[in-house]
Design an enzyme around this catalytic site. Structure first.
Site, PDB file in Angstrom:
ATOM      1  CG  HIS A 194     -29.414  52.496 -58.466  1.00 29.47           C
ATOM      2  ND1 HIS A 194     -28.390  53.321 -58.068  1.00 29.47           N
ATOM      3  CD2 HIS A 194     -30.506  53.284 -58.605  1.00 29.47           C
ATOM      4  CE1 HIS A 194     -28.854  54.563 -57.948  1.00 29.47           C
ATOM      5  NE2 HIS A 194     -30.129  54.564 -58.275  1.00 29.47           N
ATOM      6  CB  SER A 215     -32.707  53.420 -65.552  1.00 29.99           C
ATOM      7  OG  SER A 215     -32.808  54.648 -64.862  1.00 29.99           O
ATOM      8  CD  GLU A 241     -29.855  58.065 -58.633  1.00 27.92           C
ATOM      9  OE1 GLU A 241     -30.153  57.648 -59.772  1.00 27.92           O
ATOM     10  OE2 GLU A 241     -30.257  57.525 -57.585  1.00 27.92           O
ATOM     11  CG  HIS A 266     -34.047  54.561 -61.284  1.00 27.61           C
ATOM     12  ND1 HIS A 266     -33.087  55.259 -61.978  1.00 27.61           N
ATOM     13  CD2 HIS A 266     -33.759  54.730 -59.966  1.00 27.61           C
ATOM     14  CE1 HIS A 266     -32.257  55.838 -61.114  1.00 27.61           C
ATOM     15  NE2 HIS A 266     -32.636  55.524 -59.882  1.00 27.61           N
TER      16      HIS A 266
HETATM   17 FE   LIG Z   1     -31.628  56.073 -58.131  1.00 25.97          FE
END
Ligand SMILES: [Fe+2]
Length: 297
Positions: free
Chosen positions: A166, A226, A207, A161
């Site tokens: 990110h 992700s 997010e 993730h």
């Molecule tokens: Fe995150």
């Protein structure tokens, strides 16, 4: 609901060493080897001191296989479902798909692009420190890999993730700046409830944000980008227009796919409304938004 501790398994350190406390319903809860591995990796981050190279993790074949599986599954989905800036960033960073990169490799690739670099985290980093560090372009990242039984989704932010979601966003012009502005906003906020408001806006945008691009709904949120399970679902979820007061006071449950997503009509709207909020919010302006949403101030 929002409980920052839910996002991470607590880590403790005592005379018996470092322990990561997995909840009973965690996919690795009944797997002693996985638990031991999580303890080892958390201990590396706890020993780390700023200024040192990130602790090298010798990933096991099982962990490498999870990374390879996620990369293989996500690649074609990103082409169809991620915003163009994300796909371009993926090509630019060219992170390995055949094995988990070290955090230092991620930093080495990111730094010339947007100046961001990664610092290791054992688990939960307090909100103020996690977001505040973004203002100086430091991203705190875990290094463990999700349990291989459930590779398609994890409620805990693992290295997949952190890096695939990110890391690529941090290589884009729009979203590296939004991460940085979140850090600057954090330093302006002194009220913890207002900081939580900011973190919810971050949650529903950086997010789990979705945006119309070239006439299609695409994802820009790291959580969606992700997760090769969730990325297939976001177009079918309930979509609402961006609304700061609503996003900043909404409850959410991280243990399942997000049923309500906030949809921007263009990247310009994200830059102007969300970027504008991060660039200018204060304790007073957030208190007003909370009042408008009917939340206790
Ligand atoms: Fe995150």
């Amino acid at each position: 609901m929002f409980e920052e501790a839910q996002l991470y398994s607590p880590v403790t350190s005592d005379g018996d060493g470092v322990t990561v406390h997995l909840s009973d319903d965690h996919p690795g809860a009944g797997d002693p080897a996985y638990r031991e591995r999580r303890n080892e990796i958390a201990a590396l981050a706890l020993e780390w001191q700023p200024g040192e190279p990130a602790p090298p993790v010798e990933y096991t074949e099982a962990e490498q296989e999870v990374w390879r599986t996620v990369c293989r599954e996500l690649r074609p989905k990103h082409e169809r479902l991620a915003i163009a800036e994300f796909v371009e960033a993926r090509e630019r960073l060219a992170l390995p798909t055949d094995g988990v990169p070290s955090l230092d490799l991620v930093s080495d690739r990111l730094r010339p692009v947007t100046g961001f670099r990664y610092a290791p985290a054992a688990g939960l980093v307090p909100l103020r420190e996690f977001y505040g560090s973004l203002s100086v372009r430091i991203f705190h990242s875990t290094q463990y890999v999700r349990h291989p039984a459930v590779p398609l989704y994890t409620p805990e932010p693992d290295i997949i993730h952190e890096v695939i979601g990110h890391g690529h966003l941090l290589a884009t012009p729009t979203f590296s700046e939004l991460h940085r502005l979140t850090g600057e906003a954090t330093h302006r906020l002194h009220d913890e409830e207002n900081l939580r408001f900011l973190s919810r806006v971050f949650w529903f945008t950086l997010e789990f944000g979705v945006v119309v691009e070239d006439g299609e709904l695409r994802a820009y949120g790291a959580g969606i980008l992700s997760s090769y399970g969730e990325i297939d679902e976001f177009r079918a979820m309930e979509h609402r227009p961006l609304d700061l007061a609503e996003m900043g006071t909404a409850d959410y449950d991280i243990t399942r796919y997000q049923p309500v997503l906030y949809r921007a009509e263009s990247l310009d709207e994200v830059r102007e409304l969300i970027g504008g909020f991060f660039a200018s919010c204060t304790d007073d302006s957030i208190a007003e938004l909370r009042e408008r949403a009917g939340a206790p101030v």
